[in-house]
Design a protein around this motif. Sequence first.
Motif, PDB file in Angstrom:
ATOM      1  N   ILE A  53      47.487 -14.591  26.257  1.00  0.00           N
ATOM      2  CA  ILE A  53      47.892 -13.890  25.546  1.00  0.00           C
ATOM      3  C   ILE A  53      47.442 -13.799  23.902  1.00  0.00           C
ATOM      4  N   ALA A  54      46.752 -14.652  23.535  1.00  0.00           N
ATOM      5  CA  ALA A  54      46.030 -14.845  22.262  1.00  0.00           C
ATOM      6  C   ALA A  54      44.913 -13.447  22.147  1.00  0.00           C
ATOM      7  N   VAL A  55      44.347 -13.476  23.078  1.00  0.00           N
ATOM      8  CA  VAL A  55      43.454 -12.239  23.082  1.00  0.00           C
ATOM      9  C   VAL A  55      44.177 -11.021  22.769  1.00  0.00           C
ATOM     10  N   HIS A  56      45.298 -10.583  23.507  1.00  0.00           N
ATOM     11  CA  HIS A  56      46.008  -9.378  23.332  1.00  0.00           C
ATOM     12  C   HIS A  56      46.419  -9.377  21.840  1.00  0.00           C
ATOM     13  N   MET A  57      46.893 -10.561  21.221  1.00  0.00           N
ATOM     14  CA  MET A  57      47.497 -10.511  20.197  1.00  0.00           C
ATOM     15  C   MET A  57      46.565  -9.958  18.990  1.00  0.00           C
ATOM     16  N   VAL A  58      45.165 -10.592  19.020  1.00  0.00           N
ATOM     17  CA  VAL A  58      44.092 -10.323  18.320  1.00  0.00           C
ATOM     18  C   VAL A  58      43.969  -8.877  18.331  1.00  0.00           C
ATOM     19  N   ALA A  59      43.618  -8.313  19.593  1.00  0.00           N
ATOM     20  CA  ALA A  59      43.200  -7.130  19.935  1.00  0.00           C
ATOM     21  C   ALA A  59      44.309  -6.101  19.366  1.00  0.00           C
ATOM     22  N   GLY A  60      45.484  -6.477  19.513  1.00  0.00           N
ATOM     23  CA  GLY A  60      46.611  -5.831  19.115  1.00  0.00           C
ATOM     24  C   GLY A  60      46.804  -5.610  17.592  1.00  0.00           C
ATOM     25  N   GLY A  61      46.661  -6.674  17.012  1.00  0.00           N
ATOM     26  CA  GLY A  61      46.827  -6.817  15.478  1.00  0.00           C
ATOM     27  C   GLY A  61      45.769  -5.941  14.821  1.00  0.00           C
ATOM     28  N   THR A  62      44.477  -6.037  15.488  1.00  0.00           N
ATOM     29  CA  THR A  62      43.202  -5.561  15.070  1.00  0.00           C
ATOM     30  C   THR A  62      43.651  -3.963  15.157  1.00  0.00           C
ATOM     31  N   THR A  63      43.935  -3.606  15.983  1.00  0.00           N
ATOM     32  CA  THR A  63      44.502  -2.086  16.293  1.00  0.00           C
ATOM     33  C   THR A  63      45.419  -1.550  15.226  1.00  0.00           C
ATOM     34  N   ALA A  64      46.396  -2.307  15.185  1.00  0.00           N
ATOM     35  CA  ALA A  64      47.385  -2.126  14.300  1.00  0.00           C
ATOM     36  C   ALA A  64      46.960  -1.946  12.620  1.00  0.00           C
ATOM     37  N   LEU A  65      46.134  -2.927  12.479  1.00  0.00           N
ATOM     38  CA  LEU A  65      45.724  -2.768  10.875  1.00  0.00           C
ATOM     39  C   LEU A  65      44.762  -1.728  10.670  1.00  0.00           C
ATOM     40  N   CYS A  66      43.842  -1.589  11.691  1.00  0.00           N
ATOM     41  CA  CYS A  66      43.036  -0.252  11.537  1.00  0.00           C
ATOM     42  C   CYS A  66      43.598   1.132  11.592  1.00  0.00           C
ATOM     43  N   ALA A  67      44.732   1.361  12.463  1.00  0.00           N
ATOM     44  CA  ALA A  67      45.703   2.604  12.602  1.00  0.00           C
ATOM     45  C   ALA A  67      46.283   2.637  11.175  1.00  0.00           C
ATOM     46  N   THR A  68      46.593   1.325  10.527  1.00  0.00           N
ATOM     47  CA  THR A  68      47.530   1.605   9.414  1.00  0.00           C
ATOM     48  C   THR A  68      46.576   1.829   8.118  1.00  0.00           C
ATOM     49  N   ALA A  69      45.571   1.322   8.294  1.00  0.00           N
ATOM     50  CA  ALA A  69      44.490   1.639   7.223  1.00  0.00           C
ATOM     51  C   ALA A  69      44.051   3.112   7.288  1.00  0.00           C
ATOM     52  N   LEU A  70      43.882   3.622   8.540  1.00  0.00           N
ATOM     53  CA  LEU A  70      43.430   4.895   8.471  1.00  0.00           C
ATOM     54  C   LEU A  70      44.583   6.004   8.154  1.00  0.00           C
ATOM     55  N   VAL A  71      45.608   5.653   8.173  1.00  0.00           N
ATOM     56  CA  VAL A  71      46.966   6.460   7.727  1.00  0.00           C
ATOM     57  C   VAL A  71      46.740   6.561   6.445  1.00  0.00           C
ATOM     58  N   VAL A  72      46.795   5.145   5.704  1.00  0.00           N
ATOM     59  CA  VAL A  72      46.812   4.980   4.201  1.00  0.00           C
ATOM     60  C   VAL A  72      45.629   5.749   3.646  1.00  0.00           C
ATOM     61  N   LEU A  73      44.449   5.899   4.058  1.00  0.00           N
ATOM     62  CA  LEU A  73      43.351   6.445   3.435  1.00  0.00           C
ATOM     63  C   LEU A  73      43.835   7.927   3.749  1.00  0.00           C
ATOM     64  N   ARG A  74      44.168   8.385   4.766  1.00  0.00           N
ATOM     65  CA  ARG A  74      44.547   9.934   5.127  1.00  0.00           C
ATOM     66  C   ARG A  74      45.759  10.309   4.080  1.00  0.00           C
ATOM     67  N   MET A  75      46.676   9.614   3.644  1.00  0.00           N
ATOM     68  CA  MET A  75      47.658   9.701   2.766  1.00  0.00           C
ATOM     69  C   MET A  75      46.844   9.812   1.093  1.00  0.00           C
ATOM     70  N   ARG A  76      46.227   8.978   0.791  1.00  0.00           N
ATOM     71  CA  ARG A  76      45.713   8.945  -0.255  1.00  0.00           C
ATOM     72  C   ARG A  76      44.491  10.145  -0.561  1.00  0.00           C
ATOM     73  N   SER A  77      44.135  10.654   0.360  1.00  0.00           N
ATOM     74  CA  SER A  77      43.213  11.580   0.128  1.00  0.00           C
ATOM     75  C   SER A  77      43.764  13.052  -0.303  1.00  0.00           C
ATOM     76  N   GLY A  78      45.189  13.042   0.133  1.00  0.00           N
ATOM     77  CA  GLY A  78      45.843  14.209  -0.383  1.00  0.00           C
ATOM     78  C   GLY A  78      45.889  15.358   0.734  1.00  0.00           C
ATOM     79  N   ARG A  79      45.143  15.320   1.682  1.00  0.00           N
ATOM     80  CA  ARG A  79      44.824  16.514   2.530  1.00  0.00           C
ATOM     81  C   ARG A  79      46.030  16.518   3.598  1.00  0.00           C
TER      82      ARG A  79
END
Length: 79
Positions: A53-79
Amino acid sequence: MTHTDSHRLNPAGERDETPDRSSSTSVVRALLWVVLVVSVIANTVASTVGADIAVHMVAGGTTALCATALVVLRMRSGR
């Protein structure tokens, strides 16, 4: 008679000394996409082979963080 460009923010002949953030943002965005895809693949492989389960948690957390960062970058770009 000198021609002035009404769309130019700085007077003619002066250089704009602000760094170009678009190139650094595109590098960050590209790296985030690579990490996102790798973490999704890692989570898929972990599910297939029945990893801990630790592997799933690390991979899932990394996926969630990357997706959140991409959304934030998109929102800040104003497009």
